[in-house]
Design a protein around this motif. Structure first.
Motif, PDB file in Angstrom:
ATOM      1  N   ALA A 169     -11.292 -44.864  17.261  1.00 25.07           N
ATOM      2  CA  ALA A 169      -9.949 -44.656  17.772  1.00 25.07           C
ATOM      3  C   ALA A 169      -9.684 -45.574  18.946  1.00 25.07           C
ATOM      4  O   ALA A 169      -8.584 -46.095  19.095  1.00 25.07           O
ATOM      5  CB  ALA A 169      -9.769 -43.201  18.197  1.00 25.07           C
ATOM      6  N   VAL A 170     -10.712 -45.767  19.804  1.00 25.22           N
ATOM      7  CA  VAL A 170     -10.565 -46.586  21.010  1.00 25.22           C
ATOM      8  C   VAL A 170     -11.770 -47.495  21.165  1.00 25.22           C
ATOM      9  O   VAL A 170     -12.913 -47.068  20.985  1.00 25.22           O
ATOM     10  CB  VAL A 170     -10.437 -45.714  22.284  1.00 25.22           C
ATOM     11  CG1 VAL A 170     -10.332 -46.587  23.539  1.00 25.22           C
ATOM     12  CG2 VAL A 170      -9.260 -44.763  22.180  1.00 25.22           C
ATOM     13  N   LYS A 196     -13.053 -41.974  15.774  1.00 24.91           N
ATOM     14  CA  LYS A 196     -11.915 -41.260  15.198  1.00 24.91           C
ATOM     15  C   LYS A 196     -12.188 -39.756  15.185  1.00 24.91           C
ATOM     16  O   LYS A 196     -13.269 -39.313  14.790  1.00 24.91           O
ATOM     17  CB  LYS A 196     -11.662 -41.755  13.775  1.00 24.91           C
ATOM     18  CG  LYS A 196     -10.406 -41.192  13.134  1.00 24.91           C
ATOM     19  CD  LYS A 196     -10.173 -41.816  11.768  1.00 24.91           C
ATOM     20  CE  LYS A 196     -11.084 -41.214  10.724  1.00 24.91           C
ATOM     21  NZ  LYS A 196     -10.680 -41.632   9.356  1.00 24.91           N
ATOM     22  N   SER A 197     -11.222 -38.981  15.649  1.00 25.49           N
ATOM     23  CA  SER A 197     -11.271 -37.522  15.722  1.00 25.49           C
ATOM     24  C   SER A 197     -12.247 -36.992  16.772  1.00 25.49           C
ATOM     25  O   SER A 197     -12.417 -35.781  16.898  1.00 25.49           O
ATOM     26  CB  SER A 197     -11.602 -36.894  14.353  1.00 25.49           C
ATOM     27  OG  SER A 197     -10.608 -37.229  13.411  1.00 25.49           O
ATOM     28  N   PRO A 217       0.159 -38.044  15.767  1.00 22.51           N
ATOM     29  CA  PRO A 217      -0.573 -39.190  16.319  1.00 22.51           C
ATOM     30  C   PRO A 217      -2.059 -39.107  15.992  1.00 22.51           C
ATOM     31  O   PRO A 217      -2.614 -38.019  15.817  1.00 22.51           O
ATOM     32  CB  PRO A 217      -0.349 -39.050  17.831  1.00 22.51           C
ATOM     33  CG  PRO A 217      -0.194 -37.574  18.032  1.00 22.51           C
ATOM     34  CD  PRO A 217       0.579 -37.098  16.827  1.00 22.51           C
ATOM     35  N   GLN A 218      -2.690 -40.266  15.928  1.00 19.88           N
ATOM     36  CA  GLN A 218      -4.135 -40.294  15.717  1.00 19.88           C
ATOM     37  C   GLN A 218      -4.923 -40.236  17.012  1.00 19.88           C
ATOM     38  O   GLN A 218      -6.125 -40.037  17.007  1.00 19.88           O
ATOM     39  CB  GLN A 218      -4.532 -41.564  14.947  1.00 19.88           C
ATOM     40  CG  GLN A 218      -4.072 -41.559  13.499  1.00 19.88           C
ATOM     41  CD  GLN A 218      -2.999 -42.600  13.247  1.00 19.88           C
ATOM     42  OE1 GLN A 218      -2.031 -42.702  13.994  1.00 19.88           O
ATOM     43  NE2 GLN A 218      -3.167 -43.382  12.194  1.00 19.88           N
ATOM     44  N   LEU A 219      -4.222 -40.417  18.136  1.00 16.77           N
ATOM     45  CA  LEU A 219      -4.862 -40.364  19.450  1.00 16.77           C
ATOM     46  C   LEU A 219      -3.995 -39.529  20.382  1.00 16.77           C
ATOM     47  O   LEU A 219      -2.796 -39.764  20.500  1.00 16.77           O
ATOM     48  CB  LEU A 219      -5.037 -41.772  20.016  1.00 16.77           C
ATOM     49  CG  LEU A 219      -5.563 -41.887  21.454  1.00 16.77           C
ATOM     50  CD1 LEU A 219      -6.972 -41.307  21.565  1.00 16.77           C
ATOM     51  CD2 LEU A 219      -5.551 -43.345  21.912  1.00 16.77           C
ATOM     52  N   LEU A 220      -4.620 -38.541  21.031  1.00 17.00           N
ATOM     53  CA  LEU A 220      -3.932 -37.704  22.000  1.00 17.00           C
ATOM     54  C   LEU A 220      -4.563 -37.919  23.370  1.00 17.00           C
ATOM     55  O   LEU A 220      -5.786 -37.838  23.524  1.00 17.00           O
ATOM     56  CB  LEU A 220      -4.029 -36.229  21.615  1.00 17.00           C
ATOM     57  CG  LEU A 220      -3.402 -35.228  22.582  1.00 17.00           C
ATOM     58  CD1 LEU A 220      -1.883 -35.386  22.597  1.00 17.00           C
ATOM     59  CD2 LEU A 220      -3.784 -33.799  22.221  1.00 17.00           C
ATOM     60  N   ILE A 221      -3.728 -38.200  24.369  1.00 16.52           N
ATOM     61  CA  ILE A 221      -4.190 -38.402  25.735  1.00 16.52           C
ATOM     62  C   ILE A 221      -3.573 -37.324  26.610  1.00 16.52           C
ATOM     63  O   ILE A 221      -2.357 -37.144  26.634  1.00 16.52           O
ATOM     64  CB  ILE A 221      -3.808 -39.808  26.243  1.00 16.52           C
ATOM     65  CG1 ILE A 221      -4.588 -40.866  25.451  1.00 16.52           C
ATOM     66  CG2 ILE A 221      -4.073 -39.941  27.730  1.00 16.52           C
ATOM     67  CD1 ILE A 221      -4.211 -42.288  25.787  1.00 16.52           C
ATOM     68  N   ALA A 268      -8.137 -37.781  17.585  1.00 14.26           N
ATOM     69  CA  ALA A 268      -8.997 -38.195  18.689  1.00 14.26           C
ATOM     70  C   ALA A 268      -8.341 -37.775  19.992  1.00 14.26           C
ATOM     71  O   ALA A 268      -7.133 -37.924  20.156  1.00 14.26           O
ATOM     72  CB  ALA A 268      -9.220 -39.702  18.660  1.00 14.26           C
ATOM     73  N   VAL A 269      -9.130 -37.234  20.913  1.00 18.35           N
ATOM     74  CA  VAL A 269      -8.577 -36.715  22.169  1.00 18.35           C
ATOM     75  C   VAL A 269      -9.322 -37.309  23.358  1.00 18.35           C
ATOM     76  O   VAL A 269     -10.553 -37.314  23.392  1.00 18.35           O
ATOM     77  CB  VAL A 269      -8.659 -35.174  22.225  1.00 18.35           C
ATOM     78  CG1 VAL A 269      -8.156 -34.662  23.583  1.00 18.35           C
ATOM     79  CG2 VAL A 269      -7.865 -34.538  21.092  1.00 18.35           C
TER      80      VAL A 269
END
Length: 247
Positions: free
Chosen positions: A24-25, A51-52, A184-188, A216-217
């Motif tokens: 993811a990052v 991812k996730s 979203p695939q990424l949560l911040i 992904a968080v």
């Protein structure tokens, strides 16, 4: 919601290629300074999030947490190095395309929730969908909002209430819905529990991670007691080689 000059009009759809890397990052040789005359406040040789994966990042004020999140959401651009999000060379995109990518692929839960006080709950959530796909996004969001509110233990009638009338607990749930409406695939999450009491905080964490199971968080907080909710724990001082008073 009518068209507004304050809302982005570039609804570019990006095909995130997270399956190619499983990431993811990805951060590589990342440095950031606020000006050419200043020393870097961020220096991260390498950092990755799958991812996730759910990652808790702790650290005191001034250690670089907020600056890192601003880089990951594209509101700041690196001085050196590269940010890759979901297989996309995110830091190489123009400012306008970073905004469009963020609207589609990244959900953000802010410390103060940042709801628009004079809009209803429904309109606040729809606004996030508008940022992604314009009026078409709002139409799609309307179909998902009732079930999302139910999942977050909110009455369907709350959609008609103005944000200004909500309790803190209701605000936090609406903030989750707004952050996740575009899948979203990424949560911040940036210190979203700092103003909550212990019971409300724990309810918030359980709801957030329950509804973001496939996302992904990155959750940033100075409250290390929250680390128990995450399988991965990091200290910003171990990620960021720069020590001292950072933003």
């Amino acid at each position: 919601m009518p068209d507004s000059p304050n809302l982005p009009t570039d609804h570019t759809s990006f095909k995130a290629n997270e399956d190619a890397t499983g990431e993811a990052v990805g951060l590589s040789h990342l440095k950031f300074a606020y000006s050419e005359q200043d020393n870097p406040v961020i220096d991260i040789p390498s950092w990755h999030l799958a991812k996730s994966e759910k990652c808790f990042i702790a650290g005191p004020s001034g250690a670089g947490k907020s600056t890192l999140l601003n880089l990951l959401t594209g509101t700041l651009a690196p001085t050196e190095g590269e940010i890759t999000l979901l297989g996309q060379p995110f830091s190489s995109l123009s400012s306008r395309k970073r905004d469009a990518f963020r609207a589609r692929h990244i959900g953000v839960v802010f410390q103060q929730f940042n709801l628009i006080e004079y809009l209803t709950v429904q309109q606040n959530i729809e606004a996030a969908a508008y940022f992604y796909k314009g009026k078409a996004g709002m139409t799609e969001a309307r179909q998902r909002i009732p079930s999302m509110l139910e999942h977050l233990q909110l009455s369907p009638t709350i959609g008609r209430k103005k944000a200004a009338t909500l309790s803190v607990g209701q605000r936090q749930r609406v903030a989750i819905a707004r952050a996740l409406i575009n899948r979203p695939q990424l949560l911040i999450a940036d210190e979203p529990t700092s103003s909550l009491d212990a019971q409300t905080r724990d309810q918030f964490m359980q709801l957030l991670l329950d509804i973001a199971q496939d996302t992904a968080v990155i959750f940033v907080s100075h409250d290390v007691s929250l680390a128990r909710y995450f399988s991965r724990h990091e200290d910003i001082r171990e990620i960021n080689a720069i020590q001292g008073n950072v933003q």
